[in-house]
Scaffold this active site. Sequence first.
Site, short mmCIF file in Angstrom:
data_model
loop_
_atom_site.label_atom_id
_atom_site.label_comp_id
_atom_site.label_asym_id
_atom_site.label_seq_id
_atom_site.Cartn_x
_atom_site.Cartn_y
_atom_site.Cartn_z
CD1 TRP A 195 119.28 -86.36 90.57
CD2 TRP A 195 119.85 -87.15 92.59
NE1 TRP A 195 119.99 -85.39 91.22
CE2 TRP A 195 120.34 -85.84 92.46
CE3 TRP A 195 120.08 -87.85 93.77
CZ2 TRP A 195 121.06 -85.21 93.48
CZ3 TRP A 195 120.79 -87.22 94.78
CH2 TRP A 195 121.26 -85.92 94.64
CG ASP A 362 122.06 -73.26 89.81
OD1 ASP A 362 121.17 -73.75 90.51
OD2 ASP A 362 122.43 -73.77 88.73
CG ASP A 363 117.46 -72.87 93.61
OD1 ASP A 363 116.80 -71.84 93.80
OD2 ASP A 363 117.08 -74.01 93.95
NE ARG A 439 115.82 -79.28 95.54
CZ ARG A 439 116.55 -78.38 94.93
NH1 ARG A 439 116.15 -77.86 93.79
NH2 ARG A 439 117.69 -77.98 95.43
CE LYS A 472 121.15 -75.99 86.13
NZ LYS A 472 122.12 -76.05 87.24
CD1 TRP A 473 112.57 -75.46 82.16
CD2 TRP A 473 112.17 -73.42 81.34
NE1 TRP A 473 111.22 -75.30 82.13
CE2 TRP A 473 110.94 -74.05 81.63
CE3 TRP A 473 112.15 -72.13 80.82
CZ2 TRP A 473 109.71 -73.43 81.38
CZ3 TRP A 473 110.93 -71.52 80.57
CH2 TRP A 473 109.73 -72.15 80.86
CG ASP A 474 116.60 -77.42 87.65
OD1 ASP A 474 116.28 -78.55 87.28
OD2 ASP A 474 117.45 -77.21 88.52
CG MET A 475 110.39 -79.82 85.52
SD MET A 475 110.06 -81.37 86.39
CE MET A 475 108.36 -81.59 86.00
CG ASN A 476 115.11 -79.49 90.57
OD1 ASN A 476 115.83 -80.32 90.03
ND2 ASN A 476 115.44 -78.22 90.68
CG ASP A 544 121.78 -82.50 89.80
OD1 ASP A 544 122.02 -81.62 88.96
OD2 ASP A 544 120.80 -82.47 90.56
C1 GLA Z 1 118.78 -79.14 90.38
C2 GLA Z 1 119.81 -78.93 89.30
C3 GLA Z 1 121.08 -78.42 89.90
C4 GLA Z 1 120.79 -77.11 90.62
C5 GLA Z 1 119.70 -77.32 91.65
C6 GLA Z 1 119.26 -76.00 92.25
O1 GLA Z 1 119.14 -80.17 91.23
O2 GLA Z 1 120.03 -80.12 88.61
O3 GLA Z 1 122.06 -78.21 88.91
O4 GLA Z 1 120.41 -76.14 89.67
O5 GLA Z 1 118.57 -77.94 91.08
O6 GLA Z 1 118.25 -76.16 93.17
#
Ligand code: GLA
Length: 779
Positions: A195, A362-363, A439, A472-476, A544
């Site tokens: 990361w 964003d989030d 997370r 923006k399709w995220d996956m954390n 990131d």
């Molecule tokens: C991830 C994404 C970031 C942001 C956060 C939001 O870390 O990579 O760009 O969108 O989630 O929780």
Amino acid sequence: MIEYFKEDKTFYLNTENTTYVMFVNEYNHLEHLYYGPKIEKFSNISDARIKYEFELGTHVSYSKDAKGYMLNNTLLEVSTYGKGDFREPTLHMELPTGSRTIDLTYLSHEIISELKWKNMPQATKTKTLKITLQDIQNNVITNLYYSVYQQDDTIVRNMEIINKNEEEIILDKALSFSIDMLNKDYILTKLDGTWIRERNISNHPLTPGTVRFDSKKGVSSNDHNPFFALKEPNTQEDYGKCFGFALIYSGNFEANIELNPHNLLRANLGVNSFDFRYPLKKDESFITPEVVLTCSDSGLTKLSNNFHQFISSNIINQNFKNKERPILVNNWEATYFDFNQKKILAIAKKAKKLGIELFCLDDGWFGKRNDDYSSLGDWYYNKKKLPRGVKGLAEKINKLGLDFGIWVEPEMVNEDSDLYRSHPDWAVKIPNQQPSLGRNQLVLDLTNEEVKAYLKKTLEELFSSAPITYVKWDMNRNFSDVYSNFLDKNDQGKFYYLYTMGLYEVLEYLTNQFPDILFESCASGGNRFDLGMLYYMPQTWTSDDTDAYERLKIQEGTSLCYPLSSISNHVCGDSSHQVFRHTPLETRFNVACFGILGYELDLSQLTPFEEKIITKQISFYKEHRALLQFGRFVRLRSVNNSNYSAWMVISDDNKKAILGLFQALAIPSPAMDSIKLDMLESGTYKITNRTQYHNVRTMGTLINEGLPIRVKVNHFLHNVIANRYLFEADKFQKVLTSNQLANSELLFHHTFTGTGLNDSVMLLEDFGSRLFIIEEEKN
Ligand code: GLA
């Protein structure tokens, strides 16, 4: 072109500059003969074939009447274990008898013009060679597929395994491809990281044994990218022979590069066989992801260009192929979870003024999400933050003159969410056990039909609820506690593959429903930067890490395989939120503009100086956007080997280019520096630099060397000047022919070194940089 020659049972796959040859040998195995720069047809394949004419020491001969034929020293197109090949196999399985040995021999072949796999990412195809192999005694069929891309010097391969037994067989390993060749002291190049340090280039000379790298994280991962290259030791960017391999898949993968004691090299790549157990009932089949192969005999830049062209023409959704992508602002590093509509509108208003075209929320806009402990799964707006909902905010943003985009993380659920409270069994976890969290969240079980249906419906509603043009399709998080309530006990080993296929099914549906939405994939930045995701989403949030210097390494590594149009970059604030480094605002732009540009900082708090600079950056980017997003990328000097790294992007007709020169640390009294530019069309070129400005606030008392008046540092006047005054950096203008640029080279201004500061000296602080525009002079 695909050609078959009956007389010696050979298959030739020819592209513009490469040839791939295989043949059906006297034992009916599909033997590999050659892959590399283009060659003519062999008049006699035995002149090129690697074959031992005697039984070698402790080796196993294939059969008693085939003494010198040892699979361990034969180049094979697909390899299995059990008949004397002790290298890493492509395929391994348990047969109904309990035996684990299979032997695949040639059955037939055909050329097919239409080939489409259901719900999985794949290259567009015109003609494909299908070679069918079978294990006669064990009723297993394997189809090998080869598609040939003439212009891009690429070949796409994959396999299909079909069980023809009444009883079940169990696949333990089914990789996508394998290639055997004689080792030429090859160096393995791969993209490693973690990361905020994704896809840094690493090089490994090969020694006997196996280098294996993989992902067990459920995603292709930021540890290792599902890509690698093999290069001869003298290979450079513009010289030498190299091969590249990239998997079109987003889940667990493995790559094995093995050097056997007889200097034979085997490389293979595909779905990870670790934690993989895939039972196939009668007539069921397993289709492996596709893998892209390319070869260059003129260095790594050509190898990368082959990938870039191929990906742009055959992987990326063609709706977006040459479609210029918007410059966006994203509020994540500006606000994190702490925002309301007023704050968002303040950022958007300033964004519009600067020339930005799209706002991405964003989030934190949904459920009760004020931190990362809750609400994933509850995709309805937070009334406190957005009183008139997503629609109300989107309309206001549109009114300001910006398009609107939104962040989602659909594959996830928090325990503290309405979704989890009503469907705890939809999360991936082992019944009656406390799951580990990443997370603070769990993964939704995308092998489950109900979950897929829920996601399709919920996201369809969300995306149609407001004028959304970008997602923006995220996956954390990475996977743990893998178990699906939906799958039988016997099928749990299918989970990772079926999860990935489930994700693809949802993406296939949504991207078809919303063909005009630009999707950007993200997984904590670059935890899933692969061709599988790029098939559905034309661009990826690269990392990131928005620090400009780290980005030089990340973007350089990423560019080995992936085109600029897929690499999304943001200019961040000062200092870096990841490494606490200060880099000049101009450098943050100069690095981010190679690809898809965005801004991710609180624009509502910019100083007047920053505002002016960003406005100029954006208009520069708009003027050269097509080149910066779709041009041919050249790594002139690597950040890993030089204090002055350099990139260039060139137009298709080789008549226009932008060159970036990036300094790491300032060096006292450095030598003069020039760079060879030998890729331009013949003609005369004007070379100028993008006008850049210094912030006098960072200059201390040095400003008195550059300003006509004397100012006292940190006094009122200094602050006024720092906010308003644009202190122009050196001016560069030269006219040189392409021949001169290639041979006499482009000589840069000397960098500032303690004495003298004028228009022809580059005042480059640590991490300083310049952009040069190279344009053909019209007569
Ligand atoms: C991830 C994404 C970031 C942001 C956060 C939001 O870390 O990579 O760009 O969108 O989630 O929780």
